[in-house]
Design an enzyme around this catalytic site. Structure first.
Site, short mmCIF file in Angstrom:
data_model
loop_
_atom_site.label_atom_id
_atom_site.label_comp_id
_atom_site.label_asym_id
_atom_site.label_seq_id
_atom_site.Cartn_x
_atom_site.Cartn_y
_atom_site.Cartn_z
N GLU A 11 34.28 27.32 50.43
CA GLU A 11 32.88 27.69 50.41
C GLU A 11 32.31 27.63 49.01
O GLU A 11 33.00 27.86 48.03
CB GLU A 11 32.72 29.09 51.00
CG GLU A 11 33.07 29.06 52.49
CD GLU A 11 33.07 30.44 53.13
OE1 GLU A 11 32.54 30.54 54.24
OE2 GLU A 11 33.60 31.38 52.53
N CYS A 44 28.36 29.52 42.82
CA CYS A 44 29.71 30.06 42.82
C CYS A 44 30.60 29.04 43.53
O CYS A 44 30.37 28.72 44.69
CB CYS A 44 29.67 31.40 43.56
SG CYS A 44 31.27 32.17 43.75
N CYS A 62 30.10 36.56 46.30
CA CYS A 62 31.26 36.01 45.62
C CYS A 62 32.45 36.94 45.83
O CYS A 62 32.31 38.14 45.85
CB CYS A 62 31.00 35.89 44.13
SG CYS A 62 29.99 34.50 43.74
N1 SAH Z 1 40.79 34.23 41.50
C1 SAH Z 1 39.80 34.52 40.54
C2 SAH Z 1 38.42 34.05 40.94
C3 SAH Z 1 38.00 34.21 42.36
S1 SAH Z 1 37.73 35.85 42.93
C4 SAH Z 1 39.79 36.01 40.24
O1 SAH Z 1 40.46 36.77 40.92
O2 SAH Z 1 39.12 36.39 39.27
C5 SAH Z 1 36.19 36.30 42.13
C6 SAH Z 1 35.99 37.79 41.98
O3 SAH Z 1 35.78 38.42 43.26
C7 SAH Z 1 37.19 38.49 41.37
O4 SAH Z 1 36.77 39.42 40.40
C8 SAH Z 1 37.79 39.18 42.55
O5 SAH Z 1 38.59 40.25 42.16
C9 SAH Z 1 36.56 39.59 43.31
N2 SAH Z 1 36.80 39.96 44.71
C10 SAH Z 1 37.75 39.52 45.54
N3 SAH Z 1 37.63 40.09 46.77
C11 SAH Z 1 36.56 40.91 46.69
C12 SAH Z 1 35.91 41.76 47.63
N4 SAH Z 1 36.34 41.85 48.88
N5 SAH Z 1 34.84 42.45 47.21
C13 SAH Z 1 34.38 42.31 45.94
N6 SAH Z 1 34.94 41.52 45.03
C14 SAH Z 1 36.03 40.83 45.40
#
Ligand code: SAH
Ligand code: SF4
Length: 362
Positions: free
Chosen positions: A91, A104, A338
């Site tokens: 996505e 994103c 995101c």
């Molecule tokens: N793998 C990388 C980038 C993708 S996730 C990382 O972890 O940074 C992007 C952001 O979304 C990260 O900060 C992650 O911790 C956060 N994230 C993941 N699941 C989430 C959720 N259910 N609610 C809010 N933020 C979330």
């Protein structure tokens, strides 16, 4: 197989053109056609000689992922579901704001790292996206939202906060980043492209050397004991090592800062004491904080902190002189925020198997 030009940065394109017996400036012309004007086929490239266009259509193709879902919410947040092969979809989400538009993007189908609160992690890992599949998300968004010739583009910022851990796919992420900041590509300033990582230290060091764009680190806890549980990669690269990597990174990106992302989980990491822990971390590295209200998904086992709790948490950081933003929850009704870009959560028993497209919610 024809080379997919969407994934070739300037160097890659020049190499291809050299192989075809063509001059480097032709490579730059084609780059501009594809990325500045959004050309989808060679016949549109009117200032390229017919002979070369013929050669190109033999050797190469312009092939974006296939759009299989496209939805918009009332606030203008738009989400595309993109099929990258028979078994995988990822996505991309566009978030319009006053004065800027942020795309994103995803870097992997699934993720190996399995953070406790992340829907993508629960899906397991399928594969790395190619550079063409990564860049193709920006190319498609620009085409859908309009390439504004000579004017500002709809997409002014790109964040790698969709599915996957970009630092574990740098071979493909770096060429895509280079196209994003190339003047013959998207011409975005390096500070308007942000790679988000859960803390893959060797990846941070490599990115610093090869393409030091902005970095966001998913911190989510101020102590190793809590972070070990929430972000399991912490067991390999604990907070002390992570902060050292942040400081090394900033040596390559002077005047920059690290953005620490912090997902607000009710009763887990949102107490006053946790905020004070962050104040301690902020003394060790030039940083800002981005508080992310948790996006719930079925069977996650977590709840979002209340607005009041988030406000109070932010206040503690602010009173300590830190810069804090709290992410607005956008596009909730299409699960487009995101970090929640995984569609339905597949059962854990399916980890490492491919997730059939039909199980990914549009
Ligand atoms: N793998 C990388 C980038 C993708 S996730 C990382 O972890 O940074 C992007 C952001 O979304 C990260 O900060 C992650 O911790 C956060 N994230 C993941 N699941 C989430 C959720 N259910 N609610 C809010 N933020 C979330
Ligand atoms: Fe992977 Fe990032 Fe999700 Fe963690 S938060 S599982 S690193 S996508």
């Amino acid at each position: 197989m024809a080379t997919n030009l969407l994934g070739l940065d300037a160097q890659g394109m020049e190499r291809l053109f050299a192989d075809l017996g063509e001059k480097p400036f032709r490579a730059r012309q084609v780059l501009k056609w594809i990325h500045r004007r959004g050309a989808a086929d060679f016949s549109a490239m009117t200032d390229i000689a017919k002979g070369l266009r013929g050669k190109l259509s033999q050797a190469a193709a312009i092939e974006p992922p296939t759009v299989v879902g496209d939805s918009v919410t009332a606030d203008g947040t738009r989400k595309w579901l993109l099929k990258v092969d028979g078994a995988n979809a990822v996505e991309a989400v566009f978030i319009p704001e006053t004065g800027r538009g942020t795309l994103c993007v995803s870097s992997q189908a699934g993720c190996t790292l399995d953070c406790a609160f992340c829907a993508t992690g629960k899906q397991g890992f399928n594969r790395n996206l190619t550079s063409a599949e990564i860049l193709g998300q920006l190319w498609l968004a620009n085409r859908a939202l309009g390439f504004h010739a000579g004017g500002a583009r709809a997409v002014s910022n790109v964040v790698f906060m969709g599915m996957g851990e970009p630092m574990l796919n740098l071979d493909n992420v770096i060429p895509a980043l280079r196209l994003m900041i190339d003047d013959n590509g998207y011409g975005l300033s390096r500070r308007r492209v942000t790679v988000s990582t859960s803390g893959v230290v060797p990846g941070m060091d490599r990115l610093a050397e090869e393409c030091p764009v902005a970095v966001a680190v998913s911190l989510h806890a101020a102590s190793d004991s809590l972070r070990d549980d929430l972000v399991p990669i912490n067991r390999k690269y604990p907070i002390r090592q992570l902060i050292a990597a942040c400081n090394r990174y900033l040596e390559h990106a002077p005047r920059d800062f690290i953005t620490f992302e912090y997902v607000m989980l009710d009763g887990v990491n949102d107490a006053d004491a946790h905020a004070r822990g962050l104040v301690g971390i902020a003394k060790q590295v030039r940083c800002k904080f981005n508080l992310i209200p948790f996006n719930p998904f079925p069977r996650s086992g977590f709840k979002r902190s209340s607005d009041e709790r988030i406000r109070r948490f932010a206040q503690i950081l602010q009173r300590a002189g830190l810069t804090v933003t709290t992410r607005k929850t956008r596009g909730d009704e299409i699960a487009a925020a995101c970090g929640q870009l995984a569609g339905d959560v597949a059962d854990r028993t399916r980890r490492s198997k491919t997730v059939p497209l039909t199980e990914v919610r549009a």
